[in-house]
Design a protein around this motif. Sequence first.
Motif, short mmCIF file in Angstrom:
data_model
loop_
_atom_site.label_atom_id
_atom_site.label_comp_id
_atom_site.label_asym_id
_atom_site.label_seq_id
_atom_site.Cartn_x
_atom_site.Cartn_y
_atom_site.Cartn_z
N GLY A 92 -16.04 18.30 1.69
CA GLY A 92 -14.86 18.14 2.53
C GLY A 92 -14.12 16.86 2.20
N LEU A 93 -12.84 16.92 2.41
CA LEU A 93 -11.95 15.82 2.07
C LEU A 93 -12.32 14.51 2.77
CD1 LEU A 93 -9.36 14.85 0.67
CD2 LEU A 93 -8.10 15.71 2.64
N LEU A 94 -12.53 14.56 4.07
CA LEU A 94 -12.84 13.33 4.82
C LEU A 94 -14.13 12.69 4.34
CD1 LEU A 94 -11.88 14.61 8.35
CD2 LEU A 94 -10.63 12.95 6.98
N ALA A 95 -15.14 13.51 4.11
CA ALA A 95 -16.42 12.97 3.67
C ALA A 95 -16.31 12.35 2.28
CB ALA A 95 -17.48 14.08 3.67
N VAL A 96 -15.58 13.00 1.38
CA VAL A 96 -15.40 12.45 0.03
C VAL A 96 -14.72 11.09 0.10
CG1 VAL A 96 -14.22 12.75 -2.18
CG2 VAL A 96 -15.42 14.68 -1.15
N CYS A 97 -13.67 11.00 0.91
CA CYS A 97 -12.95 9.72 1.04
C CYS A 97 -13.85 8.65 1.64
CB CYS A 97 -11.69 9.90 1.88
SG CYS A 97 -10.42 10.84 1.03
N LYS A 98 -14.65 9.03 2.62
CA LYS A 98 -15.53 8.05 3.25
C LYS A 98 -16.60 7.57 2.28
CE LYS A 98 -18.36 7.27 7.32
NZ LYS A 98 -18.85 7.78 8.58
N VAL A 99 -17.26 8.50 1.60
CA VAL A 99 -18.33 8.15 0.67
C VAL A 99 -17.81 7.27 -0.47
CG1 VAL A 99 -19.89 9.13 -1.06
CG2 VAL A 99 -19.79 10.13 1.21
N ARG A 100 -16.62 7.60 -0.98
CA ARG A 100 -16.09 6.86 -2.14
C ARG A 100 -15.18 5.71 -1.75
NH1 ARG A 100 -13.93 10.54 -6.65
NH2 ARG A 100 -14.27 8.61 -7.80
N GLY A 101 -14.94 5.49 -0.45
CA GLY A 101 -14.08 4.40 0.01
C GLY A 101 -12.64 4.58 -0.41
N LEU A 102 -12.17 5.84 -0.43
CA LEU A 102 -10.83 6.15 -0.90
C LEU A 102 -9.83 6.21 0.24
CD1 LEU A 102 -11.82 8.96 -3.40
CD2 LEU A 102 -11.16 6.61 -3.95
N PRO A 103 -8.59 5.80 -0.01
CA PRO A 103 -7.55 5.89 1.02
C PRO A 103 -7.16 7.34 1.26
CG PRO A 103 -6.60 5.09 -1.03
CD PRO A 103 -8.08 5.20 -1.25
N LEU A 104 -6.80 7.64 2.51
CA LEU A 104 -6.41 8.99 2.89
C LEU A 104 -5.20 8.91 3.81
CD1 LEU A 104 -7.03 12.08 3.05
CD2 LEU A 104 -8.45 11.55 5.04
N LEU A 105 -4.19 9.71 3.54
CA LEU A 105 -2.97 9.79 4.35
C LEU A 105 -2.70 11.25 4.66
CD1 LEU A 105 -0.35 8.20 5.36
CD2 LEU A 105 0.67 9.07 3.25
N LEU A 106 -2.43 11.56 5.92
CA LEU A 106 -2.15 12.93 6.35
C LEU A 106 -0.85 12.96 7.16
CD1 LEU A 106 -5.69 13.77 7.74
CD2 LEU A 106 -4.75 14.59 5.59
N GLY A 107 0.03 13.89 6.85
CA GLY A 107 1.20 14.14 7.67
C GLY A 107 1.02 15.50 8.30
N CYS A 108 1.14 15.59 9.62
CA CYS A 108 0.89 16.90 10.24
C CYS A 108 1.79 17.16 11.45
CB CYS A 108 -0.57 17.04 10.62
SG CYS A 108 -1.16 15.90 11.86
N ASP A 109 2.06 18.44 11.61
CA ASP A 109 2.69 18.95 12.82
C ASP A 109 1.53 19.33 13.72
OD1 ASP A 109 3.89 20.38 14.82
OD2 ASP A 109 4.90 21.82 13.52
N ALA A 110 1.17 18.43 14.63
CA ALA A 110 -0.03 18.60 15.44
C ALA A 110 0.12 19.70 16.49
CB ALA A 110 -0.40 17.28 16.12
N ASN A 111 1.35 20.00 16.89
CA ASN A 111 1.59 20.98 17.95
C ASN A 111 0.70 20.73 19.16
OD1 ASN A 111 3.77 22.58 17.17
ND2 ASN A 111 2.48 23.75 15.76
N SER A 112 0.50 19.46 19.45
CA SER A 112 -0.28 19.07 20.61
C SER A 112 0.34 17.81 21.20
CB SER A 112 -1.74 18.84 20.22
OG SER A 112 -1.84 17.85 19.23
#
Length: 200
Positions: A92-112
């Motif tokens: 999974g994307l989040l786990a890969v970023c966490k394990v490798r210390g990589l930056p992550l940016l998400l843009g989303c229409d949360a509809n919440s």
Amino acid sequence: MTAPVLTTTQINFHCSKGASTILQRGMTARHTGMLLIQQAWGHKAANQRACILAKGVNVDPLFKLCSRDLMVIVTNLKAIERQSWERNDKIGLLAVCKVRGLPLLLGCDANSHHTFWDSTNVNSRGNDLVENLITIHLDILNTANAPTFRHSVSEEVIDITLCNGSFIDNVKKWRVSDEPTRSDHSQIEFKLDFTVPTGS
């Protein structure tokens, strides 16, 4: 090579051809380097609701991590790194970023709705999303009390920008644009500053 500071726009076109045309013109005027798009015009034919457009930036799509509502790219990826990313698609994307210390940016229409991102109220989907964001350690970048969604009856903040702690200092000048879009969603604009070391 990626520019030291990248002008970025996030928008939900809501399938509006007019919104696509307006944003394309504005992209040139503002020297936009990256677009995070939900519900692009014409997406139904491709059955893809999310896409990222980049201009003047070296990006690589990671198709094994993508889905109908998620497009994943990385910048300046070497061939050996691509193989590593794609081998980890089941993690999974989040786990890969966490394990490798990589930056992550998400843009989303949360509809919440939630007051954490300046919605006028809180609904159960908003509560669920906040609980999940806290659990997975993602930060909400929305900083302005400006609606991101408008229609004839109401306006609300439902479009959010998220990042992990490794990237929070790299996102600058986040704002909701007041430019007309011909969509019921507003443009979100911000700068990605690659001169700041990630995780600083």
